[in-house]
Write a protein that holds these residues in place. Structure first.
Motif, PDB file in Angstrom:
ATOM      1  N   ALA A  78      44.854  40.390  44.741  1.00 11.98           N
ATOM      2  CA  ALA A  78      43.601  41.016  44.300  1.00 11.98           C
ATOM      3  C   ALA A  78      43.887  42.330  43.594  1.00 11.98           C
ATOM      4  CB  ALA A  78      42.681  41.234  45.497  1.00 11.98           C
ATOM      5  N   LEU A  81      45.169  41.652  40.059  1.00 12.87           N
ATOM      6  CA  LEU A  81      44.124  41.175  39.161  1.00 12.87           C
ATOM      7  C   LEU A  81      43.180  42.300  38.764  1.00 12.87           C
ATOM      8  CD1 LEU A  81      43.408  37.737  40.837  1.00 12.87           C
ATOM      9  CD2 LEU A  81      44.283  38.079  38.519  1.00 12.87           C
ATOM     10  N   VAL A  82      42.831  43.141  39.713  1.00 15.22           N
ATOM     11  CA  VAL A  82      41.966  44.281  39.404  1.00 15.22           C
ATOM     12  C   VAL A  82      42.679  45.250  38.460  1.00 15.22           C
ATOM     13  CG1 VAL A  82      40.903  46.346  40.404  1.00 15.22           C
ATOM     14  CG2 VAL A  82      40.515  44.099  41.452  1.00 15.22           C
ATOM     15  N   SER A  85      42.661  43.869  34.806  1.00 14.10           N
ATOM     16  CA  SER A  85      41.433  43.334  34.209  1.00 14.10           C
ATOM     17  C   SER A  85      40.277  44.317  34.317  1.00 14.10           C
ATOM     18  CB  SER A  85      41.044  42.023  34.908  1.00 14.10           C
ATOM     19  OG  SER A  85      40.492  42.285  36.194  1.00 14.10           O
ATOM     20  N   ALA A  87      37.861  43.906  36.320  1.00 14.03           N
ATOM     21  CA  ALA A  87      37.220  43.695  37.617  1.00 14.03           C
ATOM     22  C   ALA A  87      37.472  44.832  38.602  1.00 14.03           C
ATOM     23  CB  ALA A  87      37.693  42.378  38.224  1.00 14.03           C
ATOM     24  N   THR A  89      36.666  43.820  41.966  1.00 14.68           N
ATOM     25  CA  THR A  89      36.785  43.050  43.202  1.00 14.68           C
ATOM     26  C   THR A  89      37.044  41.589  42.881  1.00 14.68           C
ATOM     27  OG1 THR A  89      35.740  42.656  45.362  1.00 14.68           O
ATOM     28  CG2 THR A  89      34.313  42.546  43.422  1.00 14.68           C
ATOM     29  N   VAL A  90      37.652  40.878  43.830  1.00 17.19           N
ATOM     30  CA  VAL A  90      38.053  39.480  43.631  1.00 17.19           C
ATOM     31  C   VAL A  90      37.741  38.677  44.882  1.00 17.19           C
ATOM     32  CG1 VAL A  90      39.968  37.921  43.082  1.00 17.19           C
ATOM     33  CG2 VAL A  90      39.974  40.255  42.163  1.00 17.19           C
ATOM     34  N   PHE A  92      38.764  34.830  46.377  1.00 17.16           N
ATOM     35  CA  PHE A  92      39.674  33.724  46.106  1.00 17.16           C
ATOM     36  C   PHE A  92      39.085  32.389  46.554  1.00 17.16           C
ATOM     37  CE2 PHE A  92      42.547  37.370  46.139  1.00 17.16           C
ATOM     38  CZ  PHE A  92      43.147  37.181  44.897  1.00 17.16           C
ATOM     39  N   SER A  99      34.918  28.326  42.005  1.00 19.04           N
ATOM     40  CA  SER A  99      34.661  29.600  41.344  1.00 19.04           C
ATOM     41  C   SER A  99      33.312  29.586  40.649  1.00 19.04           C
ATOM     42  CB  SER A  99      35.778  29.905  40.337  1.00 19.04           C
ATOM     43  OG  SER A  99      37.006  30.138  41.000  1.00 19.04           O
ATOM     44  N   ALA A 253      39.738  31.951  41.539  1.00 18.54           N
ATOM     45  CA  ALA A 253      39.219  33.274  41.874  1.00 18.54           C
ATOM     46  C   ALA A 253      37.960  33.555  41.075  1.00 18.54           C
ATOM     47  CB  ALA A 253      40.265  34.353  41.588  1.00 18.54           C
ATOM     48  N   LEU A 255      36.341  37.048  39.617  1.00 20.98           N
ATOM     49  CA  LEU A 255      36.517  38.475  39.395  1.00 20.98           C
ATOM     50  C   LEU A 255      35.175  39.059  38.988  1.00 20.98           C
ATOM     51  CD1 LEU A 255      39.382  37.149  38.996  1.00 20.98           C
ATOM     52  CD2 LEU A 255      39.903  39.067  37.485  1.00 20.98           C
TER      53      LEU A 255
END
Length: 397
Positions: A78, A81-82, A85, A87, A89-90, A92, A99, A253, A255
């Motif tokens: 997470a 990815l944050v 990107s 985002a 929060t993520v 999964f 998703s 996921a 996002l």
């Protein structure tokens, strides 16, 4: 008599038993060049050493604990990815379909918590594919996806692909969000122009509705950036990811920005398997490689090489192909000959391609495919096209 595996797939009579890089071996010993990558899933090819090591190391530690407890591998992924990107929060999941389900719930819950529960409608585009769940098929709306599965989940509208005037006209006081794929995959490899994607973002902002991007197929480096929307210089409010993020291990996921996710508090959503240690260990290994700018630069270089060669292929076989579509290593050949003939000729040449709508075959190779394998793929596509031409000539006589 029904088969023991529910017969919902029209499977090719092939049984692959081993894979390495961009190659898979059939049970009879034939080696196929894989230009489908499990439908854009195997972004690092088959049996990539870093992914094998991540999976086996984790398998020898702990497999599953459930989301009742902290999962360090999930937190690490997470964070990556944050950091990489838009985002904040993520969440999964195990798949793109899951998703989609959460993206729809998140958008509607957002407006409910804002005191506007009437805002439930989600506008999608014709030709879309958002998975096979009730929300996914309703969001896509095509007869192929929805026939026989009614009553459909309400609250979805559809406008023609790329018709921004129709999109603007469809937005009302009950609209919660717009959902789209920056590059339609199942729909025939149809990219939305960067200017149009920016216009969609502006329309959503002006109307005060959320933008959901479905990057299940076009994300995770597939277009030469980590996520396809980055080319247009915009960001969504919510984004669906899957396929490539697990490199072959089931992982998805959602996002989101902190604002868009504000309605999703404890107890509003969950998953038994989503984000388990095995999946997230592999996902971390994928991100460590694919998010590297140098790796993405190579994706862009290879996509230029592949596209150039495909344009030459189309020019050399005008009775078989019409045009090249797509971006990055998400390319399609619009066929003039029947798509099924081309797919079968490719199989006969020990080459894997993937069908799509609009008489298109998809080329979705591993992102780390070698130049040599690109050249070999074109040699085999050329042989397949020649075989199709001979077949067409025979039918004409």
């Amino acid at each position: 008599m029904i088969t023991t595996v529910l017969p919902t797939y029209n499977r090719a009579p092939l049984n692959f038993v081993k894979g390495e890089g961009s190659w898979v071996t059939e049970a009879d010993g034939r080696r196929f060049l894989d230009m489908g990558a499990g439908i854009a899933v195997n972004v690092l090819g088959h049996a990539h050493p870093a992914l094998v090591d991540a999976l086996t190391t984790q398998a020898n530690a702990i497999w599953h604990v459930s989301n009742l407890y902290q999962i360090p591998q999930q937190q690490a992924l997470a964070d990556k990815l944050v950091d990489a990107s838009f985002a904040d929060t993520v969440f999964f999941t195990n798949s793109g379909t899951e998703s989609c389900e959460l993206a729809v719930k998140m958008a509607r819950k957002y407006w409910y918590e804002k005191g506007q529960p009437e805002k439930t409608d989600i506008i999608g585009f014709e030709g879309a594919f958002h998975g096979r769940s009730s929300a996914g098929i309703a969001a896509a709306g095509s007869e192929k996806m929805t026939k026989g599965f009614g009553p459909l989940l309400p609250g979805f509208k559809h406008v023609p692909w790329g018709d921004l005037d129709a999109l603007q006209a469809a937005i009302t006081e009950t609209t919660a969000a717009v959902i789209l794929e920056p590059v339609q995959g199942e729909g025939g490899i149809r990219p939305m122009e960067d200017a149009d994607l920016r216009a969609v973002r502006a329309i959503c902002d002006e109307a005060g509705v959320l933008l959901i991007l479905d990057e299940v197929q076009c994300g995770v480096g597939r277009t030469g950036k980590l996520f396809a929307h980055e080319w247009a210089g915009i960001t969504p409010d919510i984004m669906m990811v899957a396929k490539g993020i697990g490199g072959g291990f089931p992982l998805g996921a959602v996002l989101a920005t902190e604002e868009a996710a504000s309605g999703m508090v404890a107890g509003t959503h969950g998953s038994t398997y989503g984000g388990n240690p095995l999946a997230c260990s592999v996902g971390n290994a994928v991100m460590d490689i694919v998010a590297d700018p140098a790796f993405l630069a190579e994706v862009n270089r290879k996509s230029g090489l592949l596209r150039q060669k495909l344009e030459g292929l189309v020019a050399a076989h005008p009775d078989v192909f019409e045009a090249v579509r797509g971006t990055g290593l998400m390319l399609g050949l619009k066929c003039k000959a029947p798509q099924g003939n081309v797919l079968q000729a490719a199989y006969d040449a020990d080459l894997i391609t993937i069908p799509a709508a609009d008489n298109v075959i998809r080329l979705l190779p591993a992102l780390n495919i070698t130049d040599e394998d690109i050249n070999e793929a074109l040699t085999r596509l050329d042989a397949a096209a020649t075989a199709v031409e001979h077949s067409l000539e025979g039918q004409a006589q």
